[in-house]
Scaffold this motif. Structure first.
Motif, PDB file in Angstrom:
ATOM      1  N   GLY A 142      16.433  71.185  31.877  1.00  0.00           N
ATOM      2  CA  GLY A 142      17.069  71.787  30.707  1.00  0.00           C
ATOM      3  C   GLY A 142      18.565  71.524  30.654  1.00  0.00           C
ATOM      4  N   ARG A 143      19.160  71.867  29.521  1.00  0.00           N
ATOM      5  CA  ARG A 143      20.561  71.521  29.291  1.00  0.00           C
ATOM      6  C   ARG A 143      21.529  72.308  30.154  1.00  0.00           C
ATOM      7  N   SER A 144      21.319  73.618  30.262  1.00  0.00           N
ATOM      8  CA  SER A 144      22.342  74.404  30.960  1.00  0.00           C
ATOM      9  C   SER A 144      22.369  74.097  32.451  1.00  0.00           C
ATOM     10  N   LEU A 145      21.217  73.845  33.061  1.00  0.00           N
ATOM     11  CA  LEU A 145      21.200  73.539  34.491  1.00  0.00           C
ATOM     12  C   LEU A 145      21.650  72.106  34.778  1.00  0.00           C
ATOM     13  N   SER A 146      21.356  71.185  33.839  1.00  0.00           N
ATOM     14  CA  SER A 146      21.650  69.774  34.097  1.00  0.00           C
ATOM     15  C   SER A 146      23.118  69.452  33.871  1.00  0.00           C
TER      16      SER A 146
END
Lengths: 456, 114
Positions: free
Chosen positions: A374-378
């Motif tokens: 996902g965006r926030s973790l990546s």
């Protein structure tokens, strides 16, 4: 103390065709267990049987037996498989035909377990007051009754033990708990009773460790994955079980892979919920009682396991037609690979919007940038990435809308952002979704039948 | 306060249970277990996964295996066959959890640095 060796040679339908042969040749096995059934496999088999009453099982298993039979018979290894799908008797007939072709039919006795397929009884069961609500959402089965594609109870290990007790050297089942394929032989060999909770719990945990094949022997293992020896020839797992239900997890010595506390622990935790309440038809296992010890290279001792009385209900696995989905992909190269993929996504969404085409869900991922986590973790993707894959998925009830979507991907190659490739597979296929419906059923509503075929 | 990333002190395996995902988190050394127990709470894991996990997160303790099991409800966009996600069964969620950074004391940092 008496010990038996049970090996796994198949973690799912489509796993290595060579692994079962290696297990029989190099594993010094008493039993080989083969797992073919994923949660929604039964619905595929129901469809196959609807087209041809002689089908509806894992045909790969019949091919495998043809290759395996000479070694299996020579070494006296018995095979237990849930390859029967929704038609275990037809599967058994096909295996017998293979044995006849090889001239060894007189040495093959097949035990068939049936009764798990409750598809024809669903309305009677509902009428009797068993709601079979969705275990996850609580929704009533009536929500999807008219779209139901398969319904099977998860049987336990005792019918398998019964088949072995009647002299079967191949046992074919439909739906049963995966671990039961290993537990059945233990019950048969050691004569355990239906209330030997600790032993049944240990046996089930042994089955749980080996049922996913090489996941117990260094496959898909995060602990020092690059140190796993000879992954090319990775050995599949073997449970060496003693009469007191303690056991050692190991693998064929001459094969690759790694069995250590780390690999076994990872597999113990795989796909479990509450570790003190792991249920099968036969027992409730307590994973917090497990003790592991590395005895030597590729040998892990498992002991101390306790169990609780079996639940009153079978778990039931059902599947139903859940609409359609399709996924379109394109690859964008440097420079600004992510930016181009994002632009293409916006364009295709706007074009579909202009056409008035809508879906239940539409999901965009940029593989190489942030898809898995996902965006926030990546975090922000590297602006200098060599390439990314744009992957757009849509889901809905209207097959025509999804087909229209597949027509909007390829044009982007010429009428969208530049340096695009990876479209040579053509338009993506619209596939029917077979959705999963887990439920519970009082044990009175399904019972196993054991039938023996061959070697009369 | 010093911090460590979980990948340095733990390993993990994940998979699906219908539309839920589970992650087994395993301390690389038994002495890291209490540290993980203190820092890697169900709430922190729910925060960490953010938009990926729509439902509640439960944590189960397995001190005998120096491990925890996390159950992430409604974390797969409908699960195996329904989801539109590339990681349909949450197979990479193990590593996603190991991205987490936790605070440790100087003493704990020294223990980890060994």
């Amino acid at each position: 103390m008496k010990t038996i060796r049970i090996g796994n040679g198949q973690a799912f339908w489509g796993d290595s065709a060579k692994a079962p042969l290696d297990q029989v040749r190099y594993g010094d096995l008493d039993y080989l267990m083969l797992d073919y059934l994923a949660e929604v496999t039964m619905s595929i088999m129901q469809k196959l049987r609807a087209r041809d009453p002689q089908q509806g099982y894992a045909r790969d298993f019949v091919t495998l037996i043809e290759n395996l039979l000479p070694d299996m018979l020579e070494r006296g290894v018995k095979v237990v498989a849930n390859a029967g799908g929704v038609n275990p008797l037809a599967c058994a007939e096909a295996v017998l035909a293979v044995a006849e072709k090889l001239g060894v039919a007189d040495q093959v006795k097949i035990g068939v377990v049936t009764g798990d397929d409750i598809m024809a009884d669903v309305d009677d069961i509902l009428a009797a007051g068993q709601p079979m609500n969705n275990l996850e959402s609580g929704a009533p089965l009536t929500d999807v009754r008219d779209r139901l594609a398969s319904a099977n109870a998860y049987f336990g290990a005792f019918p398998i033990a019964e088949a072995l007790g009647q002299g079967a050297n191949i046992v074919i089942t439909g739906r049963c708990t995966d671990a039961s394929l290993a537990v059945g032989p233990m019950i048969h060999e050691f004569g355990w009773s239906e209330t030997d909770w600790d032993k049944l719990s240990a046996a089930t945990i042994a089955g749980h460790i080996i049922e996913c094949g090489a996941q117990a022997t260094g496959g898909n293992c995060m602990a020092d994955w690059d140190q796993v020896e000879d992954m090319v020839n990775i050995g599949y797992p073997i449970a060496e079980v003693s009469e007191d239900a303690s056991f050692v997890v190991t693998k064929p010595e001459q094969m690759g892979g790694r069995v250590n506390v780390a690999s076994v622990t990872e597999q113990l935790l795989y796909e479990i919920g509450d570790p003190e309440d792991y249920r099968t038809a036969d027992v409730i296992c307590d994973f917090t009682s497990i003790q592991l010890e590395q005895l030597g290279p590729n040998r892990v001792q498992v002991s101390g396991i306790t169990g609780k009385p079996a639940p009153d209900q079978f778990k039931v696995s059902m599947s139903y037609a859940g609409g359609y989905k399709t996924v379109g992909t394109l690859v964008y190269g440097w420079p600004d690979a992510v930016k181009k993929a994002q632009a293409a996504d916006r364009i295709v969404r706007k074009r579909l919007d202009n056409l008035g085409v809508t879906f239940d869900a539409m999901h965009t991922e940029i593989l190489g940038a942030n898809a898995c986590h996902g965006r926030s973790l990546s975090g922000e993707p590297d602006a200098d990435l060599a390439e990314v894959q744009l992957r757009i998925g849509v889901r809905g009830q209207d097959k025509r809308a999804l087909t229209r979507f597949t027509h909007e991907i390829a044009p982007l190659v010429c009428n969208g952002p530049p340096t695009v490739t990876g479209y040579f597979g053509g338009r993506s296929r619209v596939e029917e979704i077979i959705a999963y419906w887990p439920a519970l059923l009082d044990k009175a509503y399904a019972s196993a039948t054991v039938t023996l075929l061959g070697a009369h | 306060m010093p911090s460590v990333q979980l990948i340095d002190i733990a390993h993990a395996r994940s998979g699906d249970k219908g539309s839920h995902a589970n992650i087994g988190l395993i301390a690389k050394q038994p002495e890291y277990y209490e540290l993980l127990k203190r820092e890697v709470t169900a709430e922190r894991v729910a925060d960490h996964f953010g938009e990926l996990c729509e439902g509640e997160v439960s944590r189960y303790e397995l001190p005998n295996l120096n491990s925890f099991n996390f159950l992430l409800r409604e974390a797969l966009d409908g699960g195996g066959t329904v989801t539109l996600r590339i990681d349909a069964q949450g197979k990479t969620y193990s590593a996603a959890l190991l991205r987490m950074t936790i605070e440790v004391t100087d003493q704990e940092l020294a223990l980890i640095a060994g």
